[in-house]
Every structure is written in C-alpha cells, then in structure tokens.
Design an enzyme around this catalytic site. Sequence first.
Site, PDB file in Angstrom:
ATOM      1  N   TYR A 332      16.004 -43.506  10.929  1.00  0.00           N
ATOM      2  CA  TYR A 332      15.161 -43.757  12.100  1.00  0.00           C
ATOM      3  C   TYR A 332      15.969 -43.481  13.368  1.00  0.00           C
ATOM      4  CZ  TYR A 332      11.691 -46.421  14.910  1.00  0.00           C
ATOM      5  OH  TYR A 332      10.737 -46.817  15.817  1.00  0.00           O
ATOM      6  N   CYS A 333      15.438 -42.633  14.252  1.00  0.00           N
ATOM      7  CA  CYS A 333      16.046 -42.333  15.550  1.00  0.00           C
ATOM      8  C   CYS A 333      17.483 -41.849  15.357  1.00  0.00           C
ATOM      9  CB  CYS A 333      15.966 -43.565  16.453  1.00  0.00           C
ATOM     10  SG  CYS A 333      16.495 -43.291  18.159  1.00  0.00           S
ATOM     11  N   LEU A 334      18.464 -42.536  15.933  1.00  0.00           N
ATOM     12  CA  LEU A 334      19.858 -42.132  15.762  1.00  0.00           C
ATOM     13  C   LEU A 334      20.259 -42.188  14.295  1.00  0.00           C
ATOM     14  CD1 LEU A 334      22.611 -41.327  16.788  1.00  0.00           C
ATOM     15  CD2 LEU A 334      22.984 -43.679  17.553  1.00  0.00           C
ATOM     16  N   GLY A 336      18.349 -41.255  11.968  1.00  0.00           N
ATOM     17  CA  GLY A 336      17.866 -39.982  11.440  1.00  0.00           C
ATOM     18  C   GLY A 336      18.763 -38.824  11.834  1.00  0.00           C
ATOM     19  N   PHE A 367      12.342 -40.571  10.891  1.00  0.00           N
ATOM     20  CA  PHE A 367      11.454 -41.184  11.869  1.00  0.00           C
ATOM     21  C   PHE A 367      11.970 -40.848  13.276  1.00  0.00           C
ATOM     22  CE2 PHE A 367      10.387 -45.042   8.924  1.00  0.00           C
ATOM     23  CZ  PHE A 367       9.627 -44.218   8.125  1.00  0.00           C
TER      24      PHE A 367
END
Length: 606
Positions: A332-334, A336, A367
């Site tokens: 998710y985000c960083l 990812g 994400f």
Amino acid sequence: MTDQNEGEVKVPDPVQMSRNMADIAERSSKIVNDFLQRQAQQAPNTQVDPFNIGQAFFDMTSRMMSNPAKIAEAQMELWQQYLQLWQSTAQRMMGDESDPVVTPERGDRRFKDPSWEENQLFDFIKQSYLLTARWIQEQVHEVEGMDDKTAQKVDFYTRQFVDALAPSNFVMTNPEVLRTTLESGGENLVNGLQNLLDDLERGKGQLAISMTDREAFEVGGNIAITPGKVIYQNELMQLIQYEPATENVHKAPLLIIPPWINKYYILDLREKNSFVKWAVEQGLTVFVISWVNPDEKLAAKTFEDYMTQGFFEAFDAMTEATGEKEANVIGYCLGGTLLAASMAYLHAKKPEDPGPDPEQIKSTTFFTAMTDFSEAGELGVFIDEAQLNALEEKMQEKGYLEGSAMANTFNMLRANDLIWSFVINNYLLGKDPFPFDLLYWNSDSTRMPATMHSFYLRRMYQENKLIEPGGITLKGVPIDLSAIKTPSFMLSAREDHIAPWKGTYALTQFAKGPVKFILAASGHIAGVINPPASGKYCYWTNSRNPKNPETWLKNAEEHPGSWWPEWYRWIARKSGPKKTPARTPGGGKLKPIEEAPGSYVRVKAE
C-alpha cells in the site's frame, strides 16, 4: 442577515468571562515565552525561506511585469465581472431574481450555510471572494516562460494564500459564526480561544490543530481490534498474524506491506471498515507488517533495510509460521513502491543474494503505489534542491523527520478540508472536533529515518530513477521494473492527491507479467478503504491496458460499490482452494510474542 435575530441572545456572565480571559491571558503568556525561547535557541540554524517560495514568486512577478498590456487587460476583465456582480446584487436587493455571477465548485463546503445564498450581503461577499480568487489563480497560471517546477510551486502557494483569505475563515464575514456568537453571548469565541491554546500547548508553541476527539479512540481498544498475535519482530517491524474466521482457508497466505509514512491500522480501523477483518472473513490467512516508529537510533536505516528487514524477514517468518513456501503480497502506497522495487530485485538477484525466490510470490497487489514519479502531483512542489537541502539539514539534527512535518505537508494538499474547516469549527465556532476514526489515524503520525527518507525523496521523487532500468541499485543489484513477471493487481484512486492515478498506471506498461488495473472513485484513503457494506462510490475495469491512461478510462466499464469483491475473486484464483484447515497464530513454528496490535504501533511520534 436573515437569521441574525433568530434564537435567544445569551448575555455572558461577566464574572465567568473575566475568569476565562484571565486564564487565557496567563496561558497565552506562557506559550509565547516558551515559543520565543525556542526560537532564540534555533535562530542561528533557522532558514528564512526553507520552501524556496520567494524565488519562485520573484520569477513569476518578473515575467508578469514584462507584459503590462496583459496586466491591464486582466484588470479590466476583473472590473467588468465586478460590474456584473454589483448589478446582480442590486437587482436582488430590489426584490428581483438574479442568477449568480459565480458559484462555488462542487464539493466546496465552505459556503454550505443557507445565509451565504439567502442573505444578499453575504451572497455578495461570497461571490466577490470567488471572483477575485478565480481571477488571481488564472493570472498566475497564465504567466508564460516559467519552468514547470516553478509554475507548479507558484500555483500551489497562490491557492494556499487564496484559501486562507476566504471570508468563511473570519468572524465578521462568516454568517454561521456571527449567528453563533450572538446566540451564545460570545461563548463560542472564548471556547475557541481555549481550544486554540490547547492546540498550541500540545504543539509546544506550534499550532497542532485537533482534527478529532483524541480521547475517543484507543489503538487496540476500539480501533485496530481484529484478533491476532505478533509472531515475529525485529528493530524495524512487528509481524501480526490474524486469527482465522473460517473453518478452512485458502492454501496461500497473504502478507500486507503498509506504508511506514503512516501506521498500518488504516487497514484495520473498526469492524465496519476493516480491510483486514474482511479479508480474514473471506478465508485468507492474513499477515500484516507493523512498522516501528523510528527514533535517532534508526537514523541510518536505508530503503534496502526496509526491504530486507521488513519485507523479506516478514515473508520468511510467514512461511515458517504456515509451512507454506508460496504466498500473495499486498503493498500500500510507499509499501507498494517497496514491493515493486523488491520484486524487480528478486527477479534480478543471484540465488545466494538475500530474499526469497520470486517464484514463491504467486501474486502482487498494489494499492495506490507510485513507481513513475514524473507525475507525482502537488507533492512535487516540496521536492527541489533547495528544499531537500533544508530538509536534510533538519533531519541530521535528530536523525529523523518529525511526523508532524509529513502530516502538515499532506494537510496542505487539501487545506480547506484538513486545515481551515477545523479552524472554523474549533476556534471560531468553539466546538470540539467530531470523533472520527480516519482523522484519528491521520493525526497519529510517524517519523521517517533520515537516510531512508533522503534516498526516497532524491532517487525517486526528484530524479525518478525507479522507473529507469538500472537507475537504482539494491544490495548491489541494479533493478529494472520490466523484469517483473509476477501477476499483479493494481488499484488506483481517481481523486488521489498523493499518488495520482496516471502516475501509478505507468507500472502497467513496464511489468512483463499479467496486470489487472482497477480505478476506484474517491481518494488515496477513501478509495481504498471502501467496504462492500457501505454501498459507496464505484470503480472502473478494463480488460486492456493501453499506453495512455486516459484511453484506458475512456473505454473502461463502471461498476457500482466497492472493488473489494473484485479483488477477492482475482486473489482467490492465486491462493489455491479453500480446503486448508484454518491456521491459528502460534500453531506453527513461531510462538506468539504479544497480542495484536502489538507494541510498535502504540508509540506516538510526539
């Protein structure tokens, strides 16, 4: 003002008012003295313009003044618009109907009070502001000859200026605040001063705006409560395994890598909106990394450390706990971004190098994860050489970036929603902030290790090396995202202001494995945390991934509701049949260390 005389006007108790003001004066004096002392101590190292705003506006002004004819034309245009507004307002005052000259943008909640439309004076104030704000932003945006970075910075800080001057932010030009002041005998303003002082004291002289009732939530009490246990930990993370909710589970377990910019429990807020709980209920064996809130002892931790001590050690612990060598992974985000970089590394490394075999990872899910930072959105405003130098100097003092610094940056991206709405509610209306789990999480910020954060900002945001083959080397291995062959599910959010979806889409053109791209409605958080039961928003799918993201969206099919079931149908095919007896934390080779959510997540950044 139509509602001015409605309701009972309260006369304040002069004795109580005197006591309140004396208390406010005493607290204010102490805060100001403490603040001035700290400023005096920091003065030699304080930069006058750490965001490098002055030079950007100097460049803009110079270019604007080189074309006086255009300035005169713009001023005449504004004058004509004001003539229209005055004419419209005069018609309304004489009892005639008149269409507004300008209206707020859809979703602008600053002018939701009925008096902004019903009262001619406040309607004029509102439209006058909107006209001027639009005109200022248009003139700044149309200045020619500036480089893209400077233009973006000028646009961004012009909007900050314009938002700050909205009439809704001031007592005398906000009808709701005026009405409340009359009805409460000014009690709202006294309460607002108390709230302001509380926030200044909590921020030690810096304004730390309260966005929610901080006493209404407790991590492990009423948020982050999905049952589970910490089964592994090192200095960077704890690994949580969750209790099963079904008799049988899918064969392949699931590891979730959250960002370490924020805490993991955005995925496990409360029962009604917990992605973790929902995934467990689908028959998945779920593991989540809970990152440490780093201090000066971890200043030298690198992006590589987050890969090896974070992702790789968590993966090994998960396989040891379940006995399964293959698993699915979400980033998710960083988290990812780390997952994408790690997968490129795993596909390029030698067998003796650290990390699992890439074949052990059956699928990856991203994400809202950035890999191409050429379209980094407004966060790019904060990334230039002058600002990075200032930030690195600041981080070197303590070995980390304060959590509040990151929080303030993200809040500025949506200043009206995340700053000025609370100024009005807390300080002008004198109300306590509403208890909201998402905003509690948003305020529970984390620190960033200096070495890792500098690498991330420079090599990815500033230089955009991650998307470049061989641009980044991890553990001595040059990585290339085009080497990724693992099947991937990519989720982006259409209104994401942190990871703009067109930038996240770029990975579809690099990864060699099959990629299913989904676009959710809403933003960076609400687009992801959208449980099926809520019935909110929608999402888009497309069986093809053309080069142009706009082409993808143009030919995409819209679906109502949450994308979660769509993801589960995809991940279920990668997880094996749901015939494996449910796995209990501690039932394998790794014994529980403590109950979820663990101790790392409870450490506050303050």
